[in-house]
Design an enzyme around this catalytic site. Structure first.
Site, PDB file in Angstrom:
ATOM      1  CG  ASN A  16      -1.717   1.254   1.385  1.00  0.00           C
ATOM      2  OD1 ASN A  16      -1.805   2.041   0.454  1.00  0.00           O
ATOM      3  ND2 ASN A  16      -2.312   1.455   2.552  1.00  0.00           N
TER       4      ASN A  16
ATOM      5  CE  LYS B 181       0.141   3.376   4.747  1.00  0.00           C
ATOM      6  NZ  LYS B 181      -0.081   3.507   6.164  1.00  0.00           N
TER       7      LYS B 181
ATOM      8  CG  HIS C 224      -5.978   1.808   4.818  1.00  0.00           C
ATOM      9  ND1 HIS C 224      -5.592   2.761   5.726  1.00  0.00           N
ATOM     10  CD2 HIS C 224      -4.950   0.932   4.717  1.00  0.00           C
ATOM     11  CE1 HIS C 224      -4.360   2.482   6.142  1.00  0.00           C
ATOM     12  NE2 HIS C 224      -3.951   1.369   5.543  1.00  0.00           N
TER      13      HIS C 224
ATOM     14  CD  GLU D  40      -3.190   5.468   6.474  1.00  0.00           C
ATOM     15  OE1 GLU D  40      -3.105   5.543   5.235  1.00  0.00           O
ATOM     16  OE2 GLU D  40      -2.297   4.971   7.185  1.00  0.00           O
TER      17      GLU D  40
ATOM     18  CD  GLU E   5      -3.776  -2.709   6.994  1.00  0.00           C
ATOM     19  OE1 GLU E   5      -2.676  -2.996   6.524  1.00  0.00           O
ATOM     20  OE2 GLU E   5      -4.344  -1.620   6.795  1.00  0.00           O
TER      21      GLU E   5
ATOM     22  N   GLY F  68       2.019   1.940  10.750  1.00  0.00           N
ATOM     23  CA  GLY F  68       2.978   3.042  10.638  1.00  0.00           C
ATOM     24  C   GLY F  68       3.617   3.429  11.960  1.00  0.00           C
TER      25      GLY F  68
ATOM     26  CB  SER G 147       4.775  -2.113  11.933  1.00  0.00           C
ATOM     27  OG  SER G 147       4.318  -0.793  12.157  1.00  0.00           O
TER      28      SER G 147
HETATM   29  C1  PEP Z   1      -1.023   0.017   5.947  1.00  0.00           C
HETATM   30  O1  PEP Z   1      -1.200   1.225   5.952  1.00  0.00           O
HETATM   31  O2  PEP Z   1      -1.802  -0.725   5.307  1.00  0.00           O
HETATM   32  C2  PEP Z   1       0.113  -0.507   6.695  1.00  0.00           C
HETATM   33  C3  PEP Z   1       0.093  -1.757   7.070  1.00  0.00           C
HETATM   34  O3  PEP Z   1       1.125   0.369   6.962  1.00  0.00           O
HETATM   35  P1  PEP Z   1       2.540   0.040   7.656  1.00  0.00           P
HETATM   36  O4  PEP Z   1       3.050  -1.254   7.086  1.00  0.00           O
HETATM   37  O5  PEP Z   1       3.413   1.191   7.356  1.00  0.00           O
HETATM   38  O6  PEP Z   1       2.255  -0.121   9.133  1.00  0.00           O
END
Ligand code: PEP
Length: 248
Positions: free
Chosen positions: A10, A12, A95, A97, A167, A173, A213
């Site tokens: 992703n 972003k 997601h 976000e 998630e 993040g 992460s």
């Molecule tokens: C995401 O935004 O889908 C995600 C998993 O981000 P990160 O791997 O940076 O935590």
């Protein structure tokens, strides 16, 4: 039949079109693995360039968002037929976000899941709890409610093709990863819920990713768990590390 692993990046709101093409070239040899579905979910403006850049490789292209109407007066939005025509196969839906910053709720997310399937796109449906819900120990109910709402009216045949990404918001993040056991607990719970809402055959086919992460150091342990069929990767999808996750 064993479920095929799916590792999706992703990106972003990162990478201009020319930077996106350069990243595809940098990752090209690193992400080779015929046993894994590899997907780059990229900003809308990068889609055309990335589809071209990954031609002839094992990489599939995904979008990060779309709107539920085919065309019309929806300034700033892009539609599922536009994505499909551009060569997109997957789309991230729900997601955290999008839910938290752009106010998307489960009614819209459910409409998006149905519209994606109707348009020939495979949804990567995200769910996950906040740190407050995790601390209050109400995260299981929360996830079950999200999935139940988001899949309302979605057929078993569609769910067999669906990708669900668990998630936990507190792990996105932040550098703080759920332990493999925490991730497996919720991915197993999601699979059991699919068996309850549909049937065991559907639950056996739906692919469930962990996201939060995930990196080159922790991917192998997370991916060794029986109910974790892949990963949705943010930060590490923009680096050569992504190849290590694909081949973990
Ligand atoms: C995401 O935004 O889908 C995600 C998993 O981000 P990160 O791997 O940076 O935590």
């Amino acid at each position: 039949m064993p479920r095929r692993r799916i590792i999706a990046g992703n990106w972003k709101m990162n990478k201009t079109p020319s930077e996106a093409v350069a990243l595809c070239a940098e990752l090209k040899d690193l992400v080779k693995n015929d046993a894994v579905d590899v997907v780059y979910c990229v900003p809308a403006i990068d889609i055309v360039a990335v589809v071209e850049a990954v031609k002839g490789t094992n990489v599939h292209v995904g979008a990060e968002n779309f709107y539920i109407v085919d065309n019309g007066a929806f300034t700033g939005e892009i539609s599922a037929p536009m994505l499909k025509d551009a060569g997109v196969e997957y789309v991230i839906i729900g997601h955290s976000e999008r839910r938290d910053i752009f106010g998307e709720n489960d009614i819209l997310i459910n409409q998006k899941v149905k519209k994606a399937f109707a348009s020939g796109l495979t949804p990567i449906l995200c769910c996950g709890e906040s740190l407050a819900l995790r601390k209050a120990d109400t995260y299981k109910e929360w996830i079950e409610r999200q999935i139940t709402w988001d899949l309302d009216g979605v057929t078993a045949d569609q769910v067999k093709k669906l990708v669900i990404a668990y998630e936990p918001i507190w792990a996105i993040g932040t550098g703080e990863t759920a332990t493999a056991d925490q991730a497996e607990e919720v991915c197993g719970l999601i699979r059991a819920l699919i068996a309850k809402l549909y049937d065991q055959a559907t639950a056996d086919e739906v692919r469930i990713q962990y996201g939060g992460s995930m990196n080159a150091g922790n991917a192998a342990e997370l991916l060794s768990k029986p109910n974790i069929d892949g990963g949705l990767i943010g930060g590490a999808s923009l680096k050569p590390d992504f190849g290590k996750i694909v081949n973990a």
